[in-house]
Design a protein around this motif. Structure first.
Motif, PDB file in Angstrom:
ATOM      1  N   LEU A 130      38.235  79.362  83.299  1.00 51.32           N
ATOM      2  CA  LEU A 130      38.205  80.548  82.449  1.00 51.32           C
ATOM      3  C   LEU A 130      39.377  80.531  81.469  1.00 51.32           C
ATOM      4  O   LEU A 130      39.204  80.789  80.272  1.00 51.32           O
ATOM      5  CB  LEU A 130      38.221  81.817  83.300  1.00 51.32           C
ATOM      6  CG  LEU A 130      38.238  83.140  82.551  1.00 51.32           C
ATOM      7  CD1 LEU A 130      36.952  83.324  81.765  1.00 51.32           C
ATOM      8  CD2 LEU A 130      38.424  84.284  83.523  1.00 51.32           C
ATOM      9  N   ALA A 131      40.574  80.229  81.953  1.00 49.28           N
ATOM     10  CA  ALA A 131      41.757  80.197  81.082  1.00 49.28           C
ATOM     11  C   ALA A 131      41.634  79.115  80.021  1.00 49.28           C
ATOM     12  O   ALA A 131      41.946  79.348  78.845  1.00 49.28           O
ATOM     13  CB  ALA A 131      43.018  79.973  81.923  1.00 49.28           C
ATOM     14  N   LEU A 132      41.166  77.937  80.405  1.00 50.20           N
ATOM     15  CA  LEU A 132      41.036  76.842  79.440  1.00 50.20           C
ATOM     16  C   LEU A 132      39.963  77.129  78.395  1.00 50.20           C
ATOM     17  O   LEU A 132      40.182  76.928  77.200  1.00 50.20           O
ATOM     18  CB  LEU A 132      40.732  75.533  80.163  1.00 50.20           C
ATOM     19  CG  LEU A 132      41.877  74.953  80.972  1.00 50.20           C
ATOM     20  CD1 LEU A 132      41.394  73.788  81.814  1.00 50.20           C
ATOM     21  CD2 LEU A 132      43.020  74.524  80.079  1.00 50.20           C
ATOM     22  N   LEU A 133      38.805  77.594  78.820  1.00 48.34           N
ATOM     23  CA  LEU A 133      37.731  77.874  77.865  1.00 48.34           C
ATOM     24  C   LEU A 133      38.064  79.057  76.954  1.00 48.34           C
ATOM     25  O   LEU A 133      37.657  79.077  75.798  1.00 48.34           O
ATOM     26  CB  LEU A 133      36.410  78.128  78.592  1.00 48.34           C
ATOM     27  CG  LEU A 133      35.702  76.889  79.117  1.00 48.34           C
ATOM     28  CD1 LEU A 133      34.493  77.272  79.954  1.00 48.34           C
ATOM     29  CD2 LEU A 133      35.294  75.959  77.989  1.00 48.34           C
ATOM     30  N   SER A 134      38.812  80.012  77.463  1.00 50.19           N
ATOM     31  CA  SER A 134      39.192  81.163  76.643  1.00 50.19           C
ATOM     32  C   SER A 134      40.131  80.757  75.514  1.00 50.19           C
ATOM     33  O   SER A 134      40.125  81.364  74.447  1.00 50.19           O
ATOM     34  CB  SER A 134      39.875  82.232  77.498  1.00 50.19           C
ATOM     35  OG  SER A 134      38.967  82.727  78.441  1.00 50.19           O
ATOM     36  N   ASN A 135      40.946  79.731  75.731  1.00 54.39           N
ATOM     37  CA  ASN A 135      41.909  79.302  74.726  1.00 54.39           C
ATOM     38  C   ASN A 135      41.422  78.141  73.871  1.00 54.39           C
ATOM     39  O   ASN A 135      42.060  77.792  72.889  1.00 54.39           O
ATOM     40  CB  ASN A 135      43.230  78.926  75.397  1.00 54.39           C
ATOM     41  CG  ASN A 135      43.912  80.140  75.983  1.00 54.39           C
ATOM     42  OD1 ASN A 135      44.030  81.154  75.329  1.00 54.39           O
ATOM     43  ND2 ASN A 135      44.338  80.051  77.227  1.00 54.39           N
ATOM     44  N   ALA A 136      40.307  77.533  74.247  1.00 55.24           N
ATOM     45  CA  ALA A 136      39.766  76.418  73.470  1.00 55.24           C
ATOM     46  C   ALA A 136      39.108  76.957  72.208  1.00 55.24           C
ATOM     47  O   ALA A 136      38.660  78.092  72.155  1.00 55.24           O
ATOM     48  CB  ALA A 136      38.762  75.625  74.305  1.00 55.24           C
ATOM     49  N   LYS A 137      39.035  76.116  71.200  1.00 53.31           N
ATOM     50  CA  LYS A 137      38.460  76.549  69.926  1.00 53.31           C
ATOM     51  C   LYS A 137      36.961  76.317  69.853  1.00 53.31           C
ATOM     52  O   LYS A 137      36.370  76.524  68.810  1.00 53.31           O
ATOM     53  CB  LYS A 137      39.152  75.817  68.787  1.00 53.31           C
ATOM     54  CG  LYS A 137      40.603  76.191  68.652  1.00 53.31           C
ATOM     55  CD  LYS A 137      41.171  75.660  67.373  1.00 53.31           C
ATOM     56  CE  LYS A 137      42.644  75.889  67.332  1.00 53.31           C
ATOM     57  NZ  LYS A 137      43.070  77.003  66.592  1.00 53.31           N
ATOM     58  N   GLY A 138      36.336  75.899  70.930  1.00 49.60           N
ATOM     59  CA  GLY A 138      34.911  75.610  70.906  1.00 49.60           C
ATOM     60  C   GLY A 138      34.023  76.828  70.891  1.00 49.60           C
ATOM     61  O   GLY A 138      32.835  76.740  70.615  1.00 49.60           O
ATOM     62  N   GLY A 139      34.582  78.000  71.211  1.00 53.04           N
ATOM     63  CA  GLY A 139      33.809  79.241  71.194  1.00 53.04           C
ATOM     64  C   GLY A 139      32.641  79.218  72.167  1.00 53.04           C
ATOM     65  O   GLY A 139      32.708  78.628  73.253  1.00 53.04           O
ATOM     66  N   TRP A 140      31.555  79.862  71.757  1.00 49.24           N
ATOM     67  CA  TRP A 140      30.388  79.985  72.639  1.00 49.24           C
ATOM     68  C   TRP A 140      29.755  78.635  72.919  1.00 49.24           C
ATOM     69  O   TRP A 140      29.139  78.443  73.968  1.00 49.24           O
ATOM     70  CB  TRP A 140      29.371  80.964  72.051  1.00 49.24           C
ATOM     71  CG  TRP A 140      28.728  80.491  70.774  1.00 49.24           C
ATOM     72  CD1 TRP A 140      29.172  80.708  69.508  1.00 49.24           C
ATOM     73  CD2 TRP A 140      27.545  79.719  70.660  1.00 49.24           C
ATOM     74  NE1 TRP A 140      28.335  80.104  68.609  1.00 49.24           N
ATOM     75  CE2 TRP A 140      27.316  79.495  69.284  1.00 49.24           C
ATOM     76  CE3 TRP A 140      26.634  79.193  71.584  1.00 49.24           C
ATOM     77  CZ2 TRP A 140      26.238  78.764  68.809  1.00 49.24           C
ATOM     78  CZ3 TRP A 140      25.559  78.470  71.109  1.00 49.24           C
ATOM     79  CH2 TRP A 140      25.370  78.258  69.738  1.00 49.24           C
TER      80      TRP A 140
END
Length: 179
Positions: A130-140
């Motif tokens: 969750l933390a990594l995906l929330s900060n990644a620029k890949g979005g949805w």
């Protein structure tokens, strides 16, 4: 970074995380990101994600991200102190637990420990994702690819390398289709 006690601070930040790494180094990534980016402002989110990417493609455990952080903050001394801080406490704990584990092979607490720590490890890994995906620029798109790869890993039983390739191709394909 100028801090007279930086090496001690690195040790005090990373050693407790070592003891929290139930389920592997991936389980502490969320807390690690919070500690070094949000609390101490040692790194930006982008720098953290860059170090995460480097640590994932490098051979060895994923917690080598801590070595990169230590090196970035305090050079070779920081790299050495950070590495020792992330590996020594949990290694010593494993030695102590292994001694008790093997000296009492039929103890009831062993089953309770195994069944009790499994959901804890899963929760820690999920919080890191969750933390990594929330900060990644890949979005949805990143979220969708992550979910699809997780489902594929469970249903199709592909190896990690195959899943990485499939996920990368899927992500690039979706990114080009949308953008």
């Amino acid at each position: 970074m100028k801090d007279d006690n930086l090496l001690l601070t690195l040790c005090l930040v990373f050693a407790p995380l070592s003891l929290m790494a139930i389920g592997g180094g991936s389980s502490i990534l969320g807390e690690l990101q919070h500690s070094v980016v949000d609390d101490r402002h040692w790194l930006t989110n982008k720098a953290f994600l860059d170090m995460f990417a480097i640590s994932r493609v490098a051979p060895g455990p994923g917690t080598l991200i801590v070595t990169l952080m230590g090196w970035h903050l305090a050079g070779w001394a920081g790299a050495i102190v950070s590495t020792i801080a992330i590996f020594a406490p949990s290694s010593l704990l494993v030695i102590v637990i292994a001694h008790f584990w093997h000296s009492r092979p039929d103890a009831a607490w062993q089953g309770a420990l195994v069944y009790g720590l499994a959901p804890l490890a899963a929760g820690l890994v999920l919080s890191s994702v969750l933390a990594l995906l929330s900060n990644a620029k890949g979005g949805w798109i990143a979220w969708c690819v992550a979910i699809m790869v997780a489902v594929a890993a469970r249903r199709v039983r592909l190896g990690p390398l195959t899943l990485m390739v499939v996920g990368s191709v899927l992500f690039c394909g979706l990114l080009m289709a949308v953008g």
